[in-house]
Every structure is written in structure tokens, then in C-alpha cells.
Design an enzyme around this catalytic site. Structure first.
Site, PDB file in Angstrom:
ATOM      1  CB  SER A 166      21.887 -66.787  -7.333  1.00 13.15           C
ATOM      2  OG  SER A 166      23.252 -66.627  -7.651  1.00 13.15           O
ATOM      3  CG  ASP A 208      27.862 -64.570  -1.268  1.00 11.84           C
ATOM      4  OD1 ASP A 208      28.503 -64.155  -2.259  1.00 11.84           O
ATOM      5  OD2 ASP A 208      26.636 -64.794  -1.303  1.00 11.84           O
ATOM      6  CG  HIS A 236      24.875 -63.955  -4.167  1.00  9.76           C
ATOM      7  ND1 HIS A 236      25.556 -65.108  -3.863  1.00  9.76           N
ATOM      8  CD2 HIS A 236      24.180 -64.206  -5.298  1.00  9.76           C
ATOM      9  CE1 HIS A 236      25.282 -66.028  -4.778  1.00  9.76           C
ATOM     10  NE2 HIS A 236      24.451 -65.513  -5.654  1.00  9.76           N
TER      11      HIS A 236
END
Ligand SMILES: *[C@@H]1O[C@H](CO)[C@@H](O)[C@H](O)[C@H]1NC(C)=O
Ligand SMILES: *[C@@H]1O[C@H](CO)[C@@H](O)[C@H](O)[C@H]1NC(C)=O
Ligand SMILES: *[C@@H]1O[C@H](CO)[C@@H](O)[C@H](O)[C@H]1NC(C)=O
Ligand SMILES: *[C@@H]1O[C@H](CO)[C@@H](O)[C@H](O)[C@H]1NC(C)=O
Ligand SMILES: *[C@@H]1O[C@H](CO)[C@@H](O)[C@H](O)[C@H]1NC(C)=O
Ligand SMILES: *[C@@H]1O[C@H](CO)[C@@H](O)[C@H](O)[C@H]1NC(C)=O
Ligand SMILES: *[C@@H]1O[C@H](CO)[C@@H](O)[C@H](O)[C@H]1NC(C)=O
Length: 389
Positions: A131, A352, A355
Site C-alpha cells: 500500500s 494510521d 501511510h
């Protein structure tokens, strides 16, 4: 901020071009407008520009505030994944958008999406990885799409690929999701991670530019682990030291590069290890367990926790490859950006700190990619100076 900031920066950029025109050749500037300014050359008109370029390490530097950034308004970029679209999901602070990476010995060229598309006409670029590759690719798509808002863009998607084609330029940007590079095969006893087998290689080979990345999935365990056994050297293991497994898979990939990549056709990059921020002691905030409070980058050029172990493994494997592979050495500069993660401002509301927001830090990764891909003009400029003076 948005438009006026962009216009202001254009003036700065134009002024810088004039300086270089004075110092070097007009032809070069007119033909490409794209080079790495070398600070000392700008001052002295030194002839050894080429040498200095090769000494300029784009990855040693620091973050500086610059209100001509961000490079685009994320609301003008369609289809940013809900994981990365921090502004849309309510991130209240904007400062994190206005930092520019400043290498110590030269300047990074500002990303010019139209120039990228023209130079890259008819070519294909593929991101291969997890990702974080998607994160990197979405930033590139925003940089390109906002530069040519009226051009025809086609999106295609199936289980393997996600492709975006800029039709007017024939440029394809492709994501091939691959968590480990090496194969996972379903056999009678379960799913086997085969550390010495790569079957996707034939797809990769057709690209003009490849950008690889793998790391996030190597320590997955429990229900999120997508394999049941590891196979290596014709032996099967229930598990093994994950760093050892990572090294073996990377080595398999490295052999693939040496045997299968045609360097006259394909340029290979590796996106360095992307850091997370869940341990406050790494950035002098002992006790913090995530990036939720972070609104500013770190000062200076060094991160006290040092490089993650995986980045040393990566460096060792890369140094054993005979064919050219360029490391996009984003690790340290990203470590300094504890402020650039989505934290809870994303479409799933989880915390998160792995990311990165888009717009945001990955735009810098793409500026580095742009500089690495098209640093051509610096060299021809150097030759012209030598002839001219
Ligand atoms: C981005 O665009 C939106 C919608 O046009 C606007 O409301 C917002 O203020 C802009 N953001 C920046 C940082 O310019
Ligand atoms: C990557 O950049 C960091 C920071 O400049 C540096 O410490 C490290 O040695 C670099 N890695 C490689 C392989 O050049
Ligand atoms: C996915 O699409 C690509 C072209 O975009 C095609 O080459 C490939 O065969 C497709 N794969 C599957 C599994 O359909
Ligand atoms: C695995 O076994 C096959 C067939 O027995 C053999 O050809 C191959 O060299 C072996 N591979 C390794 C890595 O030992
Ligand atoms: C870390 O925090 C301590 C105490 O607030 C301070 O004295 C020190 O200068 C900080 N170090 C860095 C590298 O910011
Ligand atoms: C970083 O540098 C700025 C400007 O020099 C200063 O105001 C700020 O206090 C510094 N931050 C830290 C954490 O040292
Ligand atoms: C460098 O310039 C040459 C000649 O203009 C071109 O063929 C080549 O593709 C360029 N390389 C890159 C990386 O831009």
C-alpha cells in the site's frame, strides 16, 4: 493559499531560470527547463558542474517552510483513496502541506507535471509493492492530473493491475500489488510463501520504469498473515526469522534484476523503507504511542533513532546487484515527517501512522523520482559551459 501560492512560486522559479541562463547555455534551458541547481555553481560559475552534481546527495538535507507548497490542492485531485485524503476527512491543520525538502548542496527541481508527461510520452511506469506503493502512485497521479486538468484520462482495473492512462500523452501509470514480490501459492497443506520464486517478472519486464517496494508485510502474523508456510531451497518451514525471510526474498528479486532486466529499456528504482511513527522515544516524545499530536516536522537532518534495520538489509542486497538500480532513499527524510501521516483523518477513522497524506510527503518522493529520471540536462549543461567559457 492554493492558487496565489502557486503563482508566487512561479516567479521564484522563473527568476532562478534567469540566473542559470546567465551562467550557462540558453539551448539547454530552452530545451528542457529541468535541472538541479547547484548552489555553489550559481555563485561562482564554476566549470565543474558535472562533478558537483555527482557529489550532490539529494537525500541529505532538511525540511524548510515554503508557502508556495503544496504543489496542488488535494480537492482538485479525483479519487484519492479514503486512507490518504486527510483534508477531505477533516484534518484541521495545513502546515504539514507547506514543507519543502531542501538538499544541503543543491535544490530539488519543482515538479512539473506537464513536463513529466511530455518527456515520458508513450511510456509506462509501474509501481510494484504494497500500500505504500499505492500511496506513492496516488501522489504521482495527483501531480500529473492537476497539471493537465482537461486531458483525457482512462482508468482500468482488474484483480492484478490498476492502470491510469494519460491518453493525450500515451503515458501509463500502473500499480501491481505485490506484498512480497516472491510468490504465494496455494498447495494441499495451505498457502506457501516461496522465497526463491518470482513468477510475475514477465509482466514487470515490459515497463520503461519500475519502482519496487516491499517491507510492511514481512512481520505480519496471526489472521493477517497471508501465508501458512515458507518454502526456501526446497525445504518447507512453519516460520522463520522474518528479517532473514525478507533478505532471501529481496535476494531472489535481485537475481531477477540481474538476469531479466534490460537496462537499455527499463530503469529500475527501489523505494527505500518508509518509516512509521508509533514510538515517541524515536522523536524525543517518550510516552507517545502514535503520531496523532504531531503538526510539525523535525528540525535538522538526522533522526535520533537512526535507520531501521530493514534499510541496512536493503542496502546490502542492492549493493550486490550488477545492473543499475537506483535507491529512492526516502527513509531519513520521511522519518523527519512525524507530522505527515493521516493519523485519524482518513475514511476509516483508525489511527494510521504508517501511510502518508496525499497531498503531502509522497509528493516529495515524486519530486525525487522526477529529479532522478530527468537529470540529463545537468550533464549537457556542464559540457556546454566547458565549451562556452
Ligand atoms: C482547495 O480547494 C477547495 C475547493 O475549491 C477550497 O475550499 C480550499 O480552500 C482549497 N484549499 C487550499 C489549501 O487552497
Ligand atoms: C540514505 O540517506 C541517509 C540520509 O542522508 C543516509 O544516512 C544513508 O546512508 C543513505 N543510504 C544510502 C544507501 O545511500
Ligand atoms: C488485467 O489487465 C491487464 C491490462 O490492463 C491485462 O494485461 C491483464 O491480462 C489483466 N489481468 C487479468 C487477470 O485479467
Ligand atoms: C530443488 O529441487 C530441484 C529438483 O529436485 C532442483 O533442481 C533444485 O536445484 C533444488 N533447488 C534448490 C534451491 O536446492
Ligand atoms: C529532547 O527533549 C529535551 C527535554 O525537553 C531537550 O532538552 C532536548 O534538547 C530535546 N532533544 C532534541 C533532539 O530535540
Ligand atoms: C525548530 O527550529 C525552529 C526555527 O529555528 C524553532 O523555532 C523551533 O523551536 C525548533 N524546534 C525544535 C523542536 O527544536
Ligand atoms: C537523456 O537524453 C538522451 C538524449 O536526449 C535521451 O535519449 C535519454 O532518454 C535521456 N535519459 C533520461 C533518463 O532522460
Amino acid at each position: 493559499m492554493g492558487t496565489s501560492g502557486v503563482q508566487r512560486s512561479c516567479h521564484v522559479f522563473a527568476a532562478a531560470i534567469v540566473v542559470v541562463v546567465v551562467l550557462s547555455c540558453f539551448i539547454c534551458v530552452a530545451s528542457s527547463e529541468m535541472f538541479l541547481f547547484n548552489k555553489s555553481t550559481r555563485r561562482s560559475g564554476d566549470m565543474k558542474l558535472e562533478e558537483q552534481r555527482s557529489r550532490c546527495d539529494l537525500y541529505q538535507g532538511s525540511w524548510v517552510y515554503d508557502d508556495s507548497y503544496p504543489l496542488y490542492n488535494s480537492s482538485a485531485c479525483s479519487n484519492i483513496r479514503k486512507e490518504f485524503d486527510c483534508q477531505k476527512y477533516g484534518r484541521p491543520d495545513c502546515l504539514y502541506l507547506s514543507y519543502r525538502w531542501q538538499p544541503n548542496d543543491c535544490d530539488l527541481p519543482r515538479f512539473d507535471g506537464q513536463d513529466f508527461l511530455k518527456r515520458f510520452e508513450g511510456k509506462k511506469i509501474m509501481f510494484v509493492g504494497d500500500s505504500l506503493s499505492l500511496n506513492h502512485m496516488q501522489s504521482l497521479l495527483c501531480l500529473l492530473q492537476t497539471a493537465v486538468p482537461n486531458s483525457n484520462i482512462i482508468k482500468q482495473r482488474n484483480d492484478t493491475f490498476s492502470t491510469v492512462i494519460f491518453q493525450d500523452y500515451g503515458v501509463s501509470v500502473i500499480l501491481l500489488s505485490s506484498h512480497y514480490f516472491v510468490d504465494i501459492e496455494v498447495e494441499k497443506d495451505g498457502r506457501v510463501l516461496k522465497l526463491d520464486s518470482i513468477k510475475n517478472g514477465d509482466i514487470w519486464k515490459n515497463m520503461d520504469v519500475l519502482i519496487f517496494n516491499t517491507w510492511q508485510w514481512w512481520y505480519r502474523a496471526g489472521p493477517k498473515q497471508p501465508w501458512d508456510y515458507i518454502e526456501y531451497g526446497n525445504k518447507t518451514f512453519k516460520d522463520m526469522d522474518r528479517m532473514v525471510a525478507f533478505r532471501r526474498a529481496l535476494t531472489t528479486w535481485a537475481k531477477w534484476v540481474d538476469s531479466d532486466v534490460d537496462p537499455t529499456k527499463t530503469t529500475v528504482f527501489f523505494q527505500g523503507i518508509s518509516p512509521s511513527h508509533y514510538r515517541g522515544e524515536e522523536w524525543n516524545e517518550t510516552g507517545r504511542t502514535n503520531c496523532g499530536m504531531e503538526k510539525l516536522p523535525m528540525n535538522g537532518s538526522t533522526y535520533s533513532a537512526g535507520l531501521p534495520e530493514a534499510s541496512y538489509v536493503l542496502q546490502e542486497v542492492l549493493s550486490g546487484i550488477k545492473k543499475p538500480v537506483q535507491l529512492l532513499n526516502i527513509t531519513t527524510l520521511s522519518q523527519l515527517r512525524k507530522d505527515a501521516h493521516p493519523s485519524s483523518y482518513n475514511g476509516f477513522k483508525g489511527m494510521d501512522c504508517t501511510h502518508w497524506c496525499v497531498a503531502g510527503l509522497p509528493d516529495t518522493w515524486n519530486q525525487l523520482l522526477y529529479a532522478e529520471l530527468f537529470n540529463n540536462c545537468t550533464n549537457s549543461k556542464a559540457k556546454k559551459i566547458k565549451v562556452g567559457i
